[in-house]
Write an enzyme that holds these catalytic residues in place. Sequence first.
Site, PDB file in Angstrom:
ATOM      1  N   CYS A 182      14.625  92.840  69.050  1.00 55.40           N
ATOM      2  CA  CYS A 182      15.633  93.737  68.061  1.00 55.40           C
ATOM      3  C   CYS A 182      15.966  93.131  66.871  1.00 55.40           C
ATOM      4  O   CYS A 182      16.700  92.045  66.708  1.00 55.40           O
ATOM      5  CB  CYS A 182      16.814  94.165  68.977  1.00 55.40           C
ATOM      6  SG  CYS A 182      18.090  95.033  68.069  1.00 55.40           S
ATOM      7  N   CYS A 204      19.748  92.964  66.398  1.00 53.82           N
ATOM      8  CA  CYS A 204      20.349  91.877  67.207  1.00 53.82           C
ATOM      9  C   CYS A 204      20.303  90.612  66.695  1.00 53.82           C
ATOM     10  O   CYS A 204      21.087  89.706  66.870  1.00 53.82           O
ATOM     11  CB  CYS A 204      19.549  92.007  68.554  1.00 53.82           C
ATOM     12  SG  CYS A 204      19.802  93.709  69.334  1.00 53.82           S
TER      13      CYS A 204
END
Length: 104
Positions: free
Chosen positions: A29, A32
């Site tokens: 991600c 993230c």
Amino acid sequence: MENQLEQINFTNVIENNSNVLLDFYADWCGPCQTLLPTINKLADELKDNVTIKKVNVDEYPEFAAKFNVRSIPTLIFFKDGEPTDRHTGLITESNLRSKIDRLK
């Protein structure tokens, strides 16, 4: 079995610490990974007041499902074992600090 033990540990973290922030993330991600340095910095700076733990949703999907995590990154704030706030997506360090300050 290991996943089950780790989830129990996350539950223990929530139940045995008054102020907890769980960061639900995945290695793949992008947002993230963008948030990671901020999370690590605050975890180190605030370790005496707030317990910050990362939860990889690929490794612990049942635990993520327990808290209805549908998008990542998702930050869930706990006070005395109860979820009190959540944020999905990127967040600035100053906004994250404000949310953490409300836990104390």
